[in-house]
Design a protein around this motif. Structure first.
Motif, PDB file in Angstrom:
ATOM      1  N   HIS A 182       1.389 -18.128  29.173  1.00  0.00           N
ATOM      2  CA  HIS A 182       0.805 -17.875  27.785  1.00  0.00           C
ATOM      3  C   HIS A 182       0.008 -19.126  27.480  1.00  0.00           C
ATOM      4  N   LEU A 183      -1.179 -18.951  26.899  1.00  0.00           N
ATOM      5  CA  LEU A 183      -2.093 -20.007  26.461  1.00  0.00           C
ATOM      6  C   LEU A 183      -2.758 -19.843  25.125  1.00  0.00           C
ATOM      7  N   ALA A 184      -2.819 -20.826  24.381  1.00  0.00           N
ATOM      8  CA  ALA A 184      -3.318 -20.795  23.070  1.00  0.00           C
ATOM      9  C   ALA A 184      -4.179 -22.027  22.729  1.00  0.00           C
ATOM     10  N   VAL A 185      -5.458 -21.906  22.463  1.00  0.00           N
ATOM     11  CA  VAL A 185      -6.255 -23.274  22.340  1.00  0.00           C
ATOM     12  C   VAL A 185      -6.778 -22.916  20.896  1.00  0.00           C
ATOM     13  N   THR A 186      -6.729 -24.216  19.852  1.00  0.00           N
ATOM     14  CA  THR A 186      -7.033 -24.213  18.905  1.00  0.00           C
ATOM     15  C   THR A 186      -8.107 -25.450  18.606  1.00  0.00           C
ATOM     16  N   ASP A 187      -9.318 -25.000  17.814  1.00  0.00           N
ATOM     17  CA  ASP A 187     -10.315 -26.058  17.708  1.00  0.00           C
ATOM     18  C   ASP A 187      -9.877 -26.822  16.207  1.00  0.00           C
ATOM     19  N   LEU A 188      -9.194 -27.974  16.465  1.00  0.00           N
ATOM     20  CA  LEU A 188      -8.857 -28.556  15.447  1.00  0.00           C
ATOM     21  C   LEU A 188      -9.619 -29.166  14.205  1.00  0.00           C
ATOM     22  N   THR A 189     -10.708 -29.346  14.566  1.00  0.00           N
ATOM     23  CA  THR A 189     -11.978 -29.772  13.549  1.00  0.00           C
ATOM     24  C   THR A 189     -13.110 -28.931  13.277  1.00  0.00           C
ATOM     25  N   GLY A 190     -13.195 -27.874  14.122  1.00  0.00           N
ATOM     26  CA  GLY A 190     -14.397 -26.993  13.940  1.00  0.00           C
ATOM     27  C   GLY A 190     -15.625 -27.519  14.782  1.00  0.00           C
ATOM     28  N   THR A 191     -15.483 -28.883  15.599  1.00  0.00           N
ATOM     29  CA  THR A 191     -16.569 -29.368  16.156  1.00  0.00           C
ATOM     30  C   THR A 191     -16.654 -28.995  17.727  1.00  0.00           C
ATOM     31  N   LYS A 192     -15.862 -28.056  18.326  1.00  0.00           N
ATOM     32  CA  LYS A 192     -15.299 -27.840  19.560  1.00  0.00           C
ATOM     33  C   LYS A 192     -15.286 -29.046  20.437  1.00  0.00           C
ATOM     34  N   ASP A 193     -14.642 -30.209  19.932  1.00  0.00           N
ATOM     35  CA  ASP A 193     -14.366 -31.292  20.791  1.00  0.00           C
ATOM     36  C   ASP A 193     -13.082 -31.871  20.775  1.00  0.00           C
ATOM     37  N   HIS A 194     -12.346 -31.394  19.358  1.00  0.00           N
ATOM     38  CA  HIS A 194     -10.857 -31.883  19.275  1.00  0.00           C
ATOM     39  C   HIS A 194     -10.175 -30.632  19.277  1.00  0.00           C
ATOM     40  N   TRP A 195      -9.439 -30.617  20.420  1.00  0.00           N
ATOM     41  CA  TRP A 195      -8.520 -29.329  20.510  1.00  0.00           C
ATOM     42  C   TRP A 195      -7.233 -29.505  20.784  1.00  0.00           C
ATOM     43  N   GLU A 196      -6.348 -28.614  20.486  1.00  0.00           N
ATOM     44  CA  GLU A 196      -5.047 -28.319  20.662  1.00  0.00           C
ATOM     45  C   GLU A 196      -4.554 -27.087  21.717  1.00  0.00           C
ATOM     46  N   ALA A 197      -3.874 -27.337  22.861  1.00  0.00           N
ATOM     47  CA  ALA A 197      -3.507 -26.279  23.638  1.00  0.00           C
ATOM     48  C   ALA A 197      -2.080 -26.336  24.045  1.00  0.00           C
ATOM     49  N   LEU A 198      -1.609 -25.041  23.604  1.00  0.00           N
ATOM     50  CA  LEU A 198      -0.293 -24.599  24.051  1.00  0.00           C
ATOM     51  C   LEU A 198      -0.244 -23.828  25.527  1.00  0.00           C
ATOM     52  N   ILE A 199       0.452 -24.444  26.347  1.00  0.00           N
ATOM     53  CA  ILE A 199       0.408 -23.625  27.704  1.00  0.00           C
ATOM     54  C   ILE A 199       1.593 -23.675  28.271  1.00  0.00           C
ATOM     55  N   VAL A 200       2.033 -22.239  28.774  1.00  0.00           N
ATOM     56  CA  VAL A 200       3.218 -22.170  29.419  1.00  0.00           C
ATOM     57  C   VAL A 200       2.714 -21.595  30.736  1.00  0.00           C
ATOM     58  N   SER A 201       3.331 -22.325  31.672  1.00  0.00           N
ATOM     59  CA  SER A 201       2.838 -22.122  33.376  1.00  0.00           C
ATOM     60  C   SER A 201       4.271 -22.559  34.173  1.00  0.00           C
ATOM     61  N   ASP A 202       4.326 -21.678  35.303  1.00  0.00           N
ATOM     62  CA  ASP A 202       5.158 -21.928  36.429  1.00  0.00           C
ATOM     63  C   ASP A 202       4.745 -23.422  37.064  1.00  0.00           C
ATOM     64  N   ALA A 203       3.569 -23.547  36.932  1.00  0.00           N
ATOM     65  CA  ALA A 203       3.372 -24.886  37.797  1.00  0.00           C
ATOM     66  C   ALA A 203       3.797 -26.142  37.042  1.00  0.00           C
ATOM     67  N   PHE A 204       4.547 -25.899  35.838  1.00  0.00           N
ATOM     68  CA  PHE A 204       5.025 -27.341  35.283  1.00  0.00           C
ATOM     69  C   PHE A 204       6.390 -27.299  35.813  1.00  0.00           C
ATOM     70  N   ALA A 205       7.197 -26.302  36.345  1.00  0.00           N
ATOM     71  CA  ALA A 205       8.436 -26.574  36.788  1.00  0.00           C
ATOM     72  C   ALA A 205       8.761 -27.899  37.567  1.00  0.00           C
ATOM     73  N   GLY A 206       9.785 -28.517  37.299  1.00  0.00           N
ATOM     74  CA  GLY A 206      10.147 -29.675  38.028  1.00  0.00           C
ATOM     75  C   GLY A 206       9.324 -31.011  37.859  1.00  0.00           C
ATOM     76  N   LYS A 207       8.296 -30.792  36.814  1.00  0.00           N
ATOM     77  CA  LYS A 207       7.529 -32.060  36.589  1.00  0.00           C
ATOM     78  C   LYS A 207       7.876 -32.515  35.087  1.00  0.00           C
ATOM     79  N   SER A 208       7.507 -33.781  35.015  1.00  0.00           N
ATOM     80  CA  SER A 208       7.863 -34.694  33.716  1.00  0.00           C
ATOM     81  C   SER A 208       6.590 -34.259  32.788  1.00  0.00           C
ATOM     82  N   ARG A 209       6.889 -34.598  31.455  1.00  0.00           N
ATOM     83  CA  ARG A 209       5.879 -34.034  30.725  1.00  0.00           C
ATOM     84  C   ARG A 209       4.615 -34.688  30.654  1.00  0.00           C
TER      85      ARG A 209
END
Length: 84
Positions: free
Chosen positions: A20-47
């Protein structure tokens, strides 16, 4: 400036196992982003390690066209608890 599709593609290629991946342009300028990422690669890793993985995937974009990136990272297991 970075297009949303390019940002998503680079994250998917750099991380692998993204369900699952969702990116949001926070300011409309395409240089300030928010990303929500769900990945198996994160397993066992700290934030912090998870975020470092995303920064590594984005490479030089983090010191150039991306000025700010707010991250919400989850393993599939932790995401299922959020989505409830």
């Amino acid at each position: 400036m970075v297009e949303a599709e390019a940002l998503e593609e680079r994250i998917r290629q750099g991380l692998g196992g993204v369900s699952h991946l969702a990116v949001t342009d926070l300011t409309g300028t395409k240089d300030h982003w928010e990303a929500l990422i769900v990945s198996d690669a994160f397993a066992g890793k700290s934030r912090i390690q998870q975020h470092q993985m995303v920064y590594a995937a984005l490479g030089e974009w983090m010191s150039g066209p991306i000025h700010a990136l707010a991250l919400k990272t989850y393993t599939p297991e932790s995401w299922s608890k959020v989505e409830g």
